[in-house]
Design an enzyme around this catalytic site. Structure first.
Site, mmCIF file in Angstrom:
data_model
loop_
_atom_site.group_PDB
_atom_site.id
_atom_site.type_symbol
_atom_site.label_atom_id
_atom_site.label_comp_id
_atom_site.label_asym_id
_atom_site.label_seq_id
_atom_site.Cartn_x
_atom_site.Cartn_y
_atom_site.Cartn_z
ATOM 1 N N LYS A 167 44.207 31.865 52.146
ATOM 2 C CA LYS A 167 45.099 32.568 53.083
ATOM 3 C C LYS A 167 44.848 32.080 54.510
ATOM 4 O O LYS A 167 43.810 31.464 54.788
ATOM 5 C CB LYS A 167 44.860 34.072 52.986
ATOM 6 C CG LYS A 167 43.461 34.498 53.433
ATOM 7 C CD LYS A 167 43.194 35.971 53.153
ATOM 8 C CE LYS A 167 41.771 36.336 53.546
ATOM 9 N NZ LYS A 167 41.436 37.731 53.146
ATOM 10 N N ARG A 196 41.935 50.633 52.410
ATOM 11 C CA ARG A 196 43.101 49.892 52.915
ATOM 12 C C ARG A 196 44.158 49.929 51.820
ATOM 13 O O ARG A 196 44.759 50.949 51.560
ATOM 14 C CB ARG A 196 42.705 48.448 53.286
ATOM 15 C CG ARG A 196 41.660 48.381 54.392
ATOM 16 C CD ARG A 196 41.453 46.978 54.964
ATOM 17 N NE ARG A 196 41.536 45.896 53.992
ATOM 18 C CZ ARG A 196 41.079 44.666 54.180
ATOM 19 N NH1 ARG A 196 40.490 44.341 55.317
ATOM 20 N NH2 ARG A 196 41.205 43.742 53.255
ATOM 21 N N TYR A 199 38.323 30.519 86.928
ATOM 22 C CA TYR A 199 38.989 31.728 87.432
ATOM 23 C C TYR A 199 38.024 32.888 87.637
ATOM 24 O O TYR A 199 37.154 33.140 86.807
ATOM 25 C CB TYR A 199 40.073 32.177 86.450
ATOM 26 C CG TYR A 199 41.197 31.198 86.298
ATOM 27 C CD1 TYR A 199 41.876 30.692 87.413
ATOM 28 C CD2 TYR A 199 41.606 30.778 85.035
ATOM 29 C CE1 TYR A 199 42.927 29.798 87.264
ATOM 30 C CE2 TYR A 199 42.658 29.890 84.873
ATOM 31 C CZ TYR A 199 43.313 29.406 85.999
ATOM 32 O OH TYR A 199 44.345 28.529 85.842
ATOM 33 N N MET A 212 42.885 28.917 79.652
ATOM 34 C CA MET A 212 43.829 28.650 78.566
ATOM 35 C C MET A 212 43.602 27.277 77.933
ATOM 36 O O MET A 212 43.670 27.128 76.715
ATOM 37 C CB MET A 212 45.265 28.737 79.092
ATOM 38 C CG MET A 212 46.304 28.666 77.987
ATOM 39 S SD MET A 212 47.993 28.702 78.587
ATOM 40 C CE MET A 212 48.094 30.348 79.284
HETATM 41 C C1 LIG Z 1 40.186 37.513 52.402
HETATM 42 C C2 LIG Z 1 39.932 38.137 51.102
HETATM 43 C C3 LIG Z 1 38.950 37.620 50.233
HETATM 44 C C4 LIG Z 1 37.978 36.526 50.643
HETATM 45 O O1 LIG Z 1 36.925 37.073 51.399
HETATM 46 P P1 LIG Z 1 35.683 36.160 51.829
HETATM 47 O O2 LIG Z 1 34.712 37.108 52.382
HETATM 48 O O3 LIG Z 1 36.202 35.196 52.841
HETATM 49 O O4 LIG Z 1 35.210 35.463 50.606
HETATM 50 C C5 LIG Z 1 38.847 38.157 48.978
HETATM 51 N N1 LIG Z 1 39.659 39.162 48.581
HETATM 52 C C6 LIG Z 1 40.583 39.712 49.388
HETATM 53 C C7 LIG Z 1 41.433 40.823 48.891
HETATM 54 C C8 LIG Z 1 40.746 39.219 50.673
HETATM 55 O O5 LIG Z 1 41.656 39.765 51.485
#
Ligand SMILES: *Cc1c(COP(=O)(O)O)cnc(C)c1O
Length: 388
Positions: A42, A139, A272, A319
């Site tokens: 992802k 969640r 800055y 930036m």
């Molecule tokens: C991002 C995610 C993972 C991977 O987590 P890591 O700690 O990077 O291995 C696994 N399962 C779900 C549902 C996630 O959102």
């Protein structure tokens, strides 16, 4: 263009070592076997390039891929990636029909079930779903008191031929803190949820709950598959524990070259807000990376390696750029001209680490790598091929 010329070097690059990724995947595959490894790609593979990382992980022994969004899954399918692929975070606007048509598995927590079934009915293709139980993270996931009913709904649709329950899964909340008791509690709730589903008639292929920290520290959490993100990219999920201690190799090097270098007197303000001022005559070098490239603005003090020496960033990160004071190490000679010298923010052995940048920014390594922006070119290298 002159054919004889090498392509110009990227001015700012995130260089990703495919050999390091293969090493990490093999290490994890070995560690969790006979459970399988889902490579979590992802967020553009945490900034490393989703398609490249998916292919590399599969080549090295991962057997599944995981993403958050269906759009991320469809992009991989569009690139010709055909491995089992799960997407788990949806909205009412998610393209469920496209996912079902593209053979993308869907993680479901509740309301999505009817949307997915609708798509499957229309397409006359059974959807492949993984039912998610909330074992404590709060969640996504079905609350335990609604689990049995949720499983029952899914099984009714399965009998109609509209879907197949491929998996049962959950997600940990504190696996990166191995001493905390909640992981045991979550595991217990997961086992109960699996038993409830099995008693109801679910014939799953994969049960999965472990992320990188659990894959590394809790063999009792591996079940049939682990979902590994951070570990693929060679970083440690445990504060204070370096990747090497876990058998992992950081895959990404973030680098550029010094854009300017000049001698200044004592009292020269820097960047800055003039929050930094030189205490004596010194040399300042300009590093052309800033928050638009994904370097956190609050990361003042973060390390930059130049020519074998590591300097902390002084003054505000802007930036596009930031400054190092060569005197901060006490060894810089005035008159040193570093223009054009390689500047490395983080990388592998001998280089500053992503964790140091995370500490400087009050964040975690996940956020540092994920936020490297599209203005930084991704390049791939293969240290095994180079030395073979
Ligand atoms: C991002 C995610 C993972 C991977 O987590 P890591 O700690 O990077 O291995 C696994 N399962 C779900 C549902 C996630 O959102």
């Amino acid at each position: 263009m002159n054919d004889q010329q090498a392509p110009p070097a990227a001015e700012r690059q995130a260089l990703i070592d495919l050999a390091a990724v293969r090493h990490n995947v093999r290490h994890l595959v070995h560690l969790v076997s006979p459970a399988r490894v889902m490579a979590v790609v992802k967020a553009d593979a945490y900034g490393h390039g989703a398609e490249q990382m998916a292919r590399t992980a599969l080549e090295a022994g991962a057997s599944w891929l995981g993403v958050a969004h269906i759009s991320e899954a469809l992009a991989l399918r569009g690139a010709g990636v055909s491995a089992p692929l799960l997407a788990w975070l949806h909205t009412v606007d998610s393209p469920f029909a496209e996912a079902v048509a593209a053979n993308v598995d869907l993680g479901l927590s509740g309301w999505e079930l009817e949307r997915v079934v609708e798509a499957a009915r229309e397409l006359q293709i059974p959807a492949r779903v993984h039912l998610k139980i909330d074992t404590g993270l709060g969640r996504n996931g079905c609350p335990p008191d609604q689990w049995e009913a949720f499983v029952g709904r899914a099984l009714a649709y399965q009998e109609e031929g509209l879907l197949r329950v491929v998996g049962i899964f959950s997600h940990f909340s504190v696996a990166d803190e191995p001493d905390r008791p909640e992981t045991d509690e979550q595991l217990e709730r997961f086992r109960t949820a699996v038993a409830v589903a099995e008693d109801a008639g679910v014939d799953h292929e994969v049960r999965h709950i472990a992320n990188t920290p659990a894959a590394l520290s809790r063999p009792d959490s591996h079940f049939d598959m682990v979902r590994v993100g951070l570990g693929l990219y060679g970083l440690s999920p445990f504060p204070g524990q370096a990747p090497a201690e876990l058998g992992l190799r950081p895959a990404m090097t973030l680098k550029t070259s010094i854009a300017n270098c000049k001698e200044v007197p004592a009292g020269q303000g820097v960047s800055y807000g003039l929050r930094y001022s030189t205490s004596e005559p010194t040399t300042l070098a300009l590093v052309p990376l800033g928050y638009a490239d994904g370097v956190p603005r609050v990361g003042t003090g973060g390390p930059v390696w130049v020519d074998g020496t590591v300097y902390p960033v002084v003054g505000r990160i802007a930036m596009d750029q930031m400054v190092i004071d060569l005197k901060t190490t006490g060894i810089a000679g005035t008159g040193k001209d570093l223009v054009g010298r390689e500047a490395v923010l983080f990388g592998g052995v001998g280089m500053p680490s992503v964790d140091e940048w995370a500490d400087a920014a009050g964040s975690i390594n996940y956020e540092i790598i994920t936020r490297i922006s599209s203005r930084v070119e991704r390049k791939y290298t293969d240290s095994e091929a180079a030395t073979a």
